[in-house]
Design a protein around this motif. Structure first.
Motif, PDB file in Angstrom:
ATOM      1  N   LEU A  53     -23.631 -53.832  13.653  1.00 55.58           N
ATOM      2  CA  LEU A  53     -22.743 -54.270  14.730  1.00 55.58           C
ATOM      3  C   LEU A  53     -21.864 -53.124  15.218  1.00 55.58           C
ATOM      4  CD1 LEU A  53     -21.687 -57.802  13.467  1.00 55.58           C
ATOM      5  CD2 LEU A  53     -23.159 -57.273  15.428  1.00 55.58           C
ATOM      6  N   THR A  54     -21.376 -52.311  14.292  1.00 55.98           N
ATOM      7  CA  THR A  54     -20.564 -51.153  14.664  1.00 55.98           C
ATOM      8  C   THR A  54     -21.389 -50.154  15.454  1.00 55.98           C
ATOM      9  OG1 THR A  54     -19.208 -51.460  12.694  1.00 55.98           O
ATOM     10  CG2 THR A  54     -19.091 -49.312  13.752  1.00 55.98           C
ATOM     11  N   PHE A  55     -22.614 -49.921  15.019  1.00 57.03           N
ATOM     12  CA  PHE A  55     -23.516 -49.014  15.735  1.00 57.03           C
ATOM     13  C   PHE A  55     -23.785 -49.533  17.145  1.00 57.03           C
ATOM     14  CE2 PHE A  55     -27.840 -47.756  16.943  1.00 57.03           C
ATOM     15  CZ  PHE A  55     -27.684 -46.385  16.957  1.00 57.03           C
ATOM     16  N   ASP A  56     -24.044 -50.828  17.257  1.00 57.53           N
ATOM     17  CA  ASP A  56     -24.304 -51.436  18.564  1.00 57.53           C
ATOM     18  C   ASP A  56     -23.088 -51.283  19.480  1.00 57.53           C
ATOM     19  OD1 ASP A  56     -25.897 -53.047  20.419  1.00 57.53           O
ATOM     20  OD2 ASP A  56     -24.361 -54.572  20.070  1.00 57.53           O
ATOM     21  N   GLU A  57     -21.912 -51.488  18.932  1.00 63.97           N
ATOM     22  CA  GLU A  57     -20.691 -51.336  19.716  1.00 63.97           C
ATOM     23  C   GLU A  57     -20.535 -49.891  20.191  1.00 63.97           C
ATOM     24  OE1 GLU A  57     -15.862 -51.725  19.146  1.00 63.97           O
ATOM     25  OE2 GLU A  57     -17.192 -52.748  17.757  1.00 63.97           O
ATOM     26  N   THR A  67     -22.904 -49.159  23.009  1.00 63.16           N
ATOM     27  CA  THR A  67     -22.430 -49.781  24.250  1.00 63.16           C
ATOM     28  C   THR A  67     -21.385 -48.890  24.906  1.00 63.16           C
ATOM     29  OG1 THR A  67     -22.881 -51.988  23.375  1.00 63.16           O
ATOM     30  CG2 THR A  67     -21.353 -51.842  25.227  1.00 63.16           C
ATOM     31  N   VAL A  68     -20.460 -48.376  24.105  1.00 66.03           N
ATOM     32  CA  VAL A  68     -19.446 -47.455  24.637  1.00 66.03           C
ATOM     33  C   VAL A  68     -20.121 -46.220  25.210  1.00 66.03           C
ATOM     34  CG1 VAL A  68     -17.514 -45.947  24.019  1.00 66.03           C
ATOM     35  CG2 VAL A  68     -17.615 -48.274  23.121  1.00 66.03           C
ATOM     36  N   TYR A  69     -21.098 -45.680  24.483  1.00 69.25           N
ATOM     37  CA  TYR A  69     -21.811 -44.480  24.928  1.00 69.25           C
ATOM     38  C   TYR A  69     -22.489 -44.715  26.279  1.00 69.25           C
ATOM     39  CZ  TYR A  69     -25.121 -40.625  24.972  1.00 69.25           C
ATOM     40  OH  TYR A  69     -25.844 -39.526  25.336  1.00 69.25           O
ATOM     41  N   CYS A  70     -23.095 -45.869  26.440  1.00 69.29           N
ATOM     42  CA  CYS A  70     -23.794 -46.173  27.698  1.00 69.29           C
ATOM     43  C   CYS A  70     -22.830 -46.264  28.874  1.00 69.29           C
ATOM     44  CB  CYS A  70     -24.568 -47.478  27.560  1.00 69.29           C
ATOM     45  SG  CYS A  70     -26.028 -47.330  26.522  1.00 69.29           S
ATOM     46  N   ASN A  71     -21.584 -46.594  28.601  1.00 67.96           N
ATOM     47  CA  ASN A  71     -20.595 -46.739  29.673  1.00 67.96           C
ATOM     48  C   ASN A  71     -19.815 -45.456  29.953  1.00 67.96           C
ATOM     49  OD1 ASN A  71     -21.198 -49.450  30.183  1.00 67.96           O
ATOM     50  ND2 ASN A  71     -19.945 -50.090  28.465  1.00 67.96           N
TER      51      ASN A  71
END
Length: 40
Positions: free
Chosen positions: A8-12, A15-19
């Motif tokens: 979940l932390t990796f996914d979060e 998501t930040v990286y993509c933005n």
């Protein structure tokens, strides 16, 4: 449970990286360094 939290932390983080604004190379380099540390 620990693996789930890490995923979940990796996914979060991804998501930040993509933005992130791709024009800011310094931000991307720093983020990539922290991502590598997290994966290790």
């Amino acid at each position: 449970m620990l693996l789930r939290k890490k995923l979940l932390t990796f996914d979060e983080g991804m998501t930040v990286y993509c933005n992130l604004d791709t024009d800011e190379e310094d931000i991307l380099i720093t983020f990539a360094q922290f991502l590598i540390k997290t994966l290790k």
